[in-house]
Structures are given as structure tokens and as C-alpha cells.
Design a protein around this motif. Structure first.
Motif, short mmCIF file in Angstrom:
data_model
loop_
_atom_site.label_atom_id
_atom_site.label_comp_id
_atom_site.label_asym_id
_atom_site.label_seq_id
_atom_site.Cartn_x
_atom_site.Cartn_y
_atom_site.Cartn_z
N ARG A 98 0.82 -1.21 0.00
CA ARG A 98 0.00 0.00 0.00
C ARG A 98 0.86 1.26 0.00
N ALA A 99 2.21 1.08 -0.11
CA ALA A 99 3.13 2.23 -0.08
C ALA A 99 2.92 3.07 1.18
N LEU A 100 2.61 2.38 2.27
CA LEU A 100 2.33 3.06 3.54
C LEU A 100 3.58 3.05 4.43
N PRO A 101 4.13 4.21 4.70
CA PRO A 101 5.31 4.28 5.58
C PRO A 101 5.01 3.61 6.92
N PHE A 102 5.96 2.82 7.42
CA PHE A 102 5.71 2.19 8.72
C PHE A 102 6.88 2.34 9.68
N PHE A 103 6.49 2.46 10.95
CA PHE A 103 7.43 2.43 12.06
C PHE A 103 7.26 1.07 12.71
N VAL A 104 8.34 0.32 12.83
CA VAL A 104 8.20 -1.02 13.40
C VAL A 104 9.09 -1.15 14.64
#
Lengths: 322, 322, 322, 322
Positions: free
Chosen positions: D87-93
């Protein structure tokens, strides 16, 4: 083992500690909780499956209890204790006994006349580390006492009003005065200087001073001082220091379940961090006394009155610095 | 660079520190040393390739010096300073200025009349950590001061005699009084209680008290206390604590070249152990002033007199505990 | 009580500690001192009213002693011990046993064949705080060991040469290896990585590494590591840490007469600073054993050899980092 | 300022810290929260006026977000990240990237191919005290590294299973490995010994070891060790120690918002307790990067993979002690 039915008036920080301790005992049922904030009263009562009241006097009137815990703000003392005395209901009351001296003296008279069992929350007395110091000082009396209550201003609306809380010496530093009496003995002279709160106050005399320094002389010949301040960003230092012939003791409360004792002698330094829970200990001791099993109550109302009177005298003797 | 010729009267602990510092400077020659103990005088003088004297007045009379260090016991002050003044000889004198106030006041008058350059060994003033605190308190004035000198009884025969040393407040705790003045400002009220030395003394009033507690009020409005004791097995705690709006400072001297500063604010605690040598720093500053290179003397005789008078007042105001 | 006649070969730092302890005992006469530096030998001997030698073998040949202390640099061991064995003279020897393993093994064989009484200066074994930890670990064996010797490079010319001192692991960190064996048991695997000394060395392999990290596996199943460095400005940290089921122990040597033990369990932290003198304790124990009064020698030559072999193996297994 | 819409998958301890930080930012709306525990999901979502999901994939499918926080247990990683990438969604993991290496490598490949913006919760990198150490070591490289994670066994059911959490080295001590890489550089050799969990386990190899000791060699030539244990009654020591030429650094995490730095040099010890909130700092940095305002993300997925691979290698190299 018959079960003990208890109630608690007040649901603030220290009431929460008592309720947690009481709930942890197998033989205790918390059956009633009161708070002027109806929502809080209901929520706390629900978590204990207890009845909720918004007036402590109503609670005392309606419930059949073995003992009650009175954990209300300083200005709210008096009527509750008198009601308990009238019902011959043993009560545990949190310090300070009141925001003033007269109320506490009046209650003390009633308690004594009724021969009622009481206990007061000077919880340091139930710490093993304090008892170790007590044994030490019995053999080698202290010569010099220093006490501290360096903290922030507690974020409750009534605290900063002397006429509501009694002021920092009466409301907080009273623990330090109690340790002074327990470990060094009675005080014969007390005098205080303080730094008044500045700024535009309508009733400046009602503002709790920003800081104060108390000079003490003890019946034993020892001397000392107590420093209090409410201008720190958080609890900075709460505790005492004793110096006697050949030794020094430091005793600090970092949190209610985190005390540190350090003893310095010619052979080095011994220190001990205690994670003992003094609230549970004092509650258990009072319950055992109420049940007639033993008597390890370490601070009765009569004994607490002497500490309260000392803190009150320290506050009253206060003159401005500068 | 012309060389500076210096002498030193006294060879005790602190004299040794000054002599080591002076010997470490490239531009200084230690040319004369005096001590009433001829053997010590000879040994110390030999190690510096200097001349030895058993009488400091003889040293002052015989030597052509640029400056002299006066590191004698409290009771031995007065004549040495007056002799230096008569010779227009700049002097560095160790604290206390004298065992009493009258001597120091007399010397101060002579120094002022002569316009003589002087420096006094309140060495904390030359520590970077103290200067950091000074900058802090200029912006945010302290409200509460606590000072400590909790130590053993120094093992020199004259120390425990009030009439010889001036007592603990005048001889040791004077450093704490000096810091109080430097960091909090002038003191307007001082009162002391003490624990007298017990046991069979021919002149009990001459025995230095075992412990004392001093109450202070400052011109700024701040309040405070100073605790002293001489009954510990060794140096226990020497230092101060300041509390102001939003901060607390602790400053301790663990040894002359080991100081610790701790600053607590809302963002946490910053601490610093300094291994700076304040004796070398104050000696260098005085030498530079004598040589006309700069003036970073941080405590002149006149300034020291105010501290000495405060310590003296604290001792004189002393009443027994109990 | 018959008096004991003792001698000491070596007059360095640790020899001075032993001589001070021996001189403090009522039943001991220090009758002879040797040092290759004739001036030092004479000065130290004079202070004990003893005879001075510049060669330890001469001392052993000429004096009639009950025991001898061998406090020489690592490379100087071997002939002295063999001479003592030939004369059936009980000896106390300082660690390390030698700069290499072969010498120590040879001496151990001779000592065993002769049945000679010996003691070795792994002084931590004579500390009460170490014995407390020993009792603890007997009940609750450690799972994880960490050891440290983080220090400056000792300012003696031979120390930085591996071929002279044996290196840091053998010369200093050996105390940590001894504690590992005493408290966790024998080591089955050891491997080391090190940071070699850089710069223009004629014989770089002779330079003691700047730092090293040793991995250990114990027969008990425990695991651990030992960190050493010689690049600090002074003694930074010398000690060990143990972790077992439900507890952690830290034990640090701040100075030879200043050790700190900290024990953390579920009930809090107990710490103890000990000012016990382990040098006097090990010397007294050896003298009592020599006199036949008791046997509290805690480290014989044979026992010390196992520690020395471990330190030696750690050093030999060393490979460069990077 | 346009507002940022964010979601969070997971509602455990660290998710709570992120949600508190996100809620404190003026420009952020927490619009969705997921947890497999429906009751928790609903409660947490309610407190943020957000939608609740029991499956993170559903959340990602249904919501239109600017960024998502993935705070799930180690074994739950992989599909969530892949869905975010799609989804081209930036994520913080949050760390660890996964319970194994393969999953993390696969995700890293997808992230790189998509050029997606990411951040990983190695929060120490956002502490000012860590940046201070970083500047120090750039000038004076460390020679010796020691790391610690001495703690209790976290009270969540999956933690003690190596196949679920990855084990202590991968799940907790990974922070220490990250600091090692950040401050000392890449590691070239790693080997571990461990103490296996004892007792009757059906699958003993699945039990996380009780303790482990890791030996490290760095590309720079430095050497070091890392000690981990899970048998303590609570967090005992979490942090690192560095030794370089003339200095030692200790850095400890007492709580997520309570770090202490101590720097020892020839001039003394400087220490600093930091109450900085690194969670809020890393969250703010990621949001600013997502909004295109600045780029102060200190640990991307690619960077975190190198740390994760090191922790994984340390765990895999593990052999039993004894």
C-alpha cells in the motif's frame, strides 16, 4: 478465622495503598468505600465489590464494621473520628491528624475516654530498617539530627493552602518529626524560619511557605535541624541523618516501598535498600490488634498527637527569613 | 619573566599542599621555611633547598621576599601578619584568620591602612564547579541552604581546645559559612545549639563541642542550617546543599582535590566530579596578582573577615542542647 | 609466645604493605630486607632495624628465618623460591607466581616434593565480604560471571613488557581469575581477543595489549567474560559481577583496604563497604600456620598454580581483534 | 499544517508508549488501533476515539493512513510489513524485526524495492546522551566494549519460547548490539556460550537460555563482550561500557525515560541523568520525515537489519556452557 469487615473513607493516593493492602489479606472484606467524588467512590467501590458512599458519616452510620480507615484531607478530620468513637469502632487514620492542633486534641480526648483502639499512618515505624536504627540508637544515642522533605508541591487543590492542609511541616514533614521523636526522643525547643510564597495572593498568609528551616533541641541534649521545600520538580530527598559517637546513619524514602539505610562506622559503610511494604505492615498490625491476636500497633492516636503537636509547633514558631 | 621569591611559615598538612604547588611553578623559588619544630623546619626546607627558621618572625626579618604564606595554627596568628604589613610584604594566609575575632579585626585594620595585597585560603572559591553554581544562583536565587562538616576530631593537640583552635565552627565549618555567603549572600541572623563535650575536663568550656546545629537567615530572604560534628571515625560529609525554584544543588568535598557537584532539575541530574587542585589555583592567582599580571584573587583579608565574623558569631551564639 | 623471625625480598608497593602488617604484629621481628636498589634496601631495612641486602639469595643464605616474603617482579621468580625450598623455609609469595607458566610449575613441583608450607597473595580470599559471597554461591550457584580490571598502565619500567610482567592478564587480572575459580569453579574453556599496543615498537609482540576480552566456560555450566584494559587515567574498575537465580552480586576493589559488596535480590539491595585489611589478614594466617597455631592459609602455591595457569592460558589464547 | 492520520497495530507496553506520544502531538490523529484481544483493542481505541480492529491486516486494508506503527510480538512480523509495502504506507516497526532472520531479510528486500520510508524502534539512537558519546568516540575510538541486559523473564506467555520471541539476545539484548554497532562499528566475529534452561521441558531447545555471554570482535580492532540473563527479580542492569584511550563511558537505561551517562577522564567523572523521552523523539522524527519536513530518522529498516542479523548470529553461534 472469623473475617474482618472494614470500610475506607477517602480514595486518594494513600487510600489506594491501604485498599490494595487490605484486599490482599485473606481474612478481610472491604465492604464500603466513601468519597465526596461520587464517580470515584463508585469506581473504587466496584473494584472491591463494596458499597459506595459520598459522605463518610453516612458510611459509618449504615455499615456494621470491625474497623474503618480514615484517609481524608487534613481539613476533613474531626467529625469522622468522633462518629467512630461514638460507635466504638476502631479506626486507622492517616497523618496528619488534622490541619490544626485543636481538632486533634479534641479527638484524642474522646479516644482516650472511650478506650478506643486506634492506629495512625506513621508508616516508617513499621520498617525493619527503622527498627535496626532504633536498636542502634538505644545503645549509642544520637548527638545530631538532620531531617529533609525536599519535594514538589503536591498537585491537589487544597495542599498549598495552609488553612486546608496545615502546611508542609504539618502535612508532609510530620513523618520526619515522628522519626526524630522515635529515634532521638522528645523535643524541648523548636524554632522555624521560612521563605513565604511570593506573588499576588489574596490571602498571602494562607499560602504554604516555599521552604523552611527548623532548629530543634532534644531532651537528651542532642541538637538538630529539619529542612523542607516544595519548589523542586519532583521528590528530591525525604529522610533523615543521625550522627552519634563513631557513627552516622542516613535513612531515605525514595518511594513508599523503597527505603534506603546507610550506616557508616570505622569499619566501613553498610547499606540496605528495603522493598518492604510499610503500608501493608501497619494495616496488618492494626487488624491483628483489632482481632485480638497480637498488639504490634506502633503508633496510636495518643502517640501520634505528640508528633502532630511538634509539627504544629514548628509551623507556628515560623518567622520569615531575610 | 622575573622570578618570585617566597617563604612559608608553618609546615603542617595545608602548608605541605601550598609548598607542593609553589614548587611546581616555573617562576617561583621557595627560599625560606619556618616551623617551631626545628627538625621539621630543617627537613622541609632541605627538600626545597631553602633556609630553615624556627620562628616565623625571624624568617620575615631576615628574608627578602615577594610574598609569604602564613599557614600556622589559629592561635598563632596576629604578630606574623602585623610583621608582614610593616614590611609591606604581600601575604597569603590560611583560614581561620585567627582563633578569635579581635585579632582578625586588628589585622584587617592594618592591612587596609597599608593597602597591602592579601589572599585567604577559602579555596572552594577557586573551583570551577563552585563558579558554575555561582552563575546558576545569580539567575535563580537559592531559597534553602544546608551545610555540613561531619568529620573526626583532627589529631593535633591544639584542635580540641576552643581557646586554641577557635572550635569546629571557626576552624573547619568556616569553609561552609564562606560558601553560604558566596552563594546565598550575607547572613542577618545566626543562632546555634551545641552538644558539649562530656567527661571530666578541668576547663569544660574550653572543650570544642561534639556537635552543633546552626540556624541561618539571609538578607535575601533565604533560610538555612549548618550541621557540624567531630565524633565520626573519619571525614563523613563536607559540603552544602542549595534548593531554589525548580532545582537542587549538592556540592561535596571528598578530599582537597576531589569535589563533586550534583545539579537536579526537571530534566534529570547532572553531576561532575572535579579533580581540579584549588590550592594550586589560589596560589597561582595570588602570585599573578603580586606580580601585577592579573587579579583573580577571590578572597582578600577584608572579604575573609566577613566569613570569619560569621563563624565566630555562630560559635558565640551557641547554647547547649537538652 | 616465641617470636617469629621473618625477612622480605622486595621493597615495592605490595612489599611495603606486607612490611607494615608484619611490623604491626607483636610476635614478629622483621630482621632482613633485600632489594636490588641498594639505597631503597638500606632505607627500608633501617626503618625496621633490619639488615639490608641487595640480593635476595644472599639474604636467604645468611639469615636464620622462620619465614620469608617474596615480593619481587614477575620475571624475578624461580631461584628465590627454589632456594627457600632447599632451606625448608616457608615462604609467602606475591602474585603472579612468575611471568610464565614453566617457572611456576617447576617451583610447584619442588614445593610439593619438599612438603613446604607456602601461601600466595591472592588477598581477596581473606576478605569477609568474599566469604559471604562464597556461602551464598554454595547454595545458589552462579550462572553468569563478569570480571573487570580497568586501570592505568602501572608506572614501573618492566610492566608493559609481556616478557617481563607476563602481561596484564597474568600480572593484574589474575586476581579476577582467582575469584572466578573460587566462586564459580574450574574453567573448562577460555579464549581471548585483544587490542595490541600500536605505535613503533621494536618488538611489538612484547608490548602488553591495550585491552582484552576473555570468554569463559565453567565446569558447572556457567558462562562468563573478563574485560581488561590498561589505558585509563587511573584505577577505574576492578571487580566481578555474578548473576544467579534470583540474585546479582557485585564485588569491587577500590583500594587494597576498600572493598564494596552489593547483593541484589527480590527484597532490595544490601551493600557493604569493607575497610578490612586483607594483607594483614593473609600475613597473620600464614604466620599462625608457620607457628603451628592454626591453618587458615586460603591459597597455597599448589592452589595458586591453578589460577596462574588459567591466566596464562587466557593470555596465550589471545588473538588480535579486528 | 496538514494533519497526519496514523494507526497502530498492537496495544502492549511499547505500543502504549507510542500511542501516548502520538496523542501528544498537535498534528496527529490516531484513527485506528488493532489487537488480537478484542476487548483491549476496543478499550485502547476508545481512549483515542479511534476505530478498533482485531486483525492488523484488516486495519491496513480499511484505513487511509499517512503512517502505521507496528508494535506486535516478534513472531507476528512479516505479513503486516508486506501489506504496508504493497500500500506504499510508511511504517514504524518495533524491534526485533522478527523472531528470525529470514522474515526480516524478506521484508527488507520489499522495502528497498518499493523505496518505502521506514523507521525502527532502536530508541537509544534518539537520546542526546547517546549522541554525546557518539561525538566522543568519533575522536577517540573505543578499544573495549561491554554490554549488559540483566533482567527478569518478561511476564508474557510467548517470551520464553525461542521460536516465538527469538530469545533474549534477539528480543532484548538487540538494543545493546545496536549500540555496539553505532558506537564501535561493525562486528566481524561473534561467538556465544549460554546456560540452557533446565527442568522438564517438552522441547528444551525452544526454551530461552537463562544466561549467555557473547564475545565480539570489531572491524576497528576493538574487542568486547555482552552479558545477558533473565533470572533476576527485576531489571538489574541494562547498558554498555566503553573504554578508550584515557576514558571510560558507562551508559545505562534504568527505564525508558531514565538514562544515565557517566564519563570518566583524567579530570574526574561527569555524569548525567536524562529524563528525555526517546519514544516521543523517534516518533516525532518519523512523522516529520513522512510529512517531508525533515529527515532525522536514525534507524531505517535496512540499518536495523544489520543489528538484527548480529543479534541473530550471536544467538545462533550459541553453544552450551560447562
Amino acid at each position: 478465622m472469623s473475617r474482618l469487615r472494614v470500610g475506607c473513607v477517602g480514595t486518594g493516593f494513600i487510600a489506594g495503598k491501604h485498599l490494595a493492602a487490605l484486599a490482599s489479606f485473606d481474612d478481610v472484606d472491604v465492604v464500603a468505600v466513601a468519597d465526596t467524588d461520587a464517580e470515584r467512590a463508585a469506581a473504587v467501590a466496584a473494584s472491591h465489590e463494596a458499597r459506595a458512599y459520598t459522605d463518610g458519616l453516612d458510611l459509618l452510620g449504615a455499615e456494621d464494621l470491625d474497623a474503618v480507615w480514615l484517609c481524608v484531607p487534613p481539613f476533613a478530620h474531626g467529625a469522622l473520628e468522633e462518629a467512630a468513637v461514638r460507635r466504638a469502632l476502631p479506626f486507622f487514620v492517616e497523618k496528619p491528624l488534622a490541619h490544626d492542633l485543636a481538632t486533634a486534641e479534641r479527638v484524642a480526648g474522646s479516644v482516650e475516654a472511650a478506650g478506643l483502639r486506634t492506629a495512625v499512618g506513621y508508616h516508617w515505624r513499621h520498617l525493619d530498617v527503622v527498627q535496626r536504627v532504633r536498636r542502634l540508637v538505644e545503645e549509642r544515642p544520637p548527638l545530631l539530627f538532620s531531617g529533609y522533605w525536599l519535594d514538589r508541591t503536591p498537585p491537589v487543590p487544597w495542599w498549598a493552602h495552609r488553612g486546608r492542609s496545615g502546611g508542609q511541616l504539618v502535612e508532609q514533614t510530620t513523618h520526619v518529626f515522628d522519626l526524630a521523636r522515635l529515634l532521638v526522643g522528645e523535643v524541648t525547643d523548636v524554632s522555624t524560619t521560612h521563605v513565604p510564597a511570593s506573588g499576588p495572593h489574596e490571602q498571602p498568609d494562607d499560602a504554604v511557605p516555599l521552604a523552611s528551616s527548623v532548629a530543634l533541641r532534644f531532651a537528651s541534649g542532642a541538637v538538630g535541624s529539619v529542612s523542607s521545600a516544595r519548589v523542586l520538580p519532583g521528590r528530591h530527598r525525604v529522610g533523615i541523618q543521625l550522627v552519634g559517637d563513631g557513627y552516622a546513619v542516613e535513612l531515605d524514602e525514595r518511594a513508599i516501598v523503597d527505603h534506603e539505610l546507610r550506616l557508616t562506622t570505622a569499619t566501613g559503610v553498610v547499606s540496605e535498600q528495603s522493598l518492604q511494604d510499610p503500608i501493608a505492615a501497619e494495616d496488618r498490625a492494626f487488624l491483628d490488634a483489632v482481632a485480638g491476636n497480637s498488639d504490634d500497633v506502633r503508633c496510636t492516636y495518643a502517640e501520634a498527637l505528640r508528633t502532630h503537636a511538634l509539627a504544629w509547633a514548628a509551623d507556628q514558631s515560623s518567622v520569615r527569613g531575610g
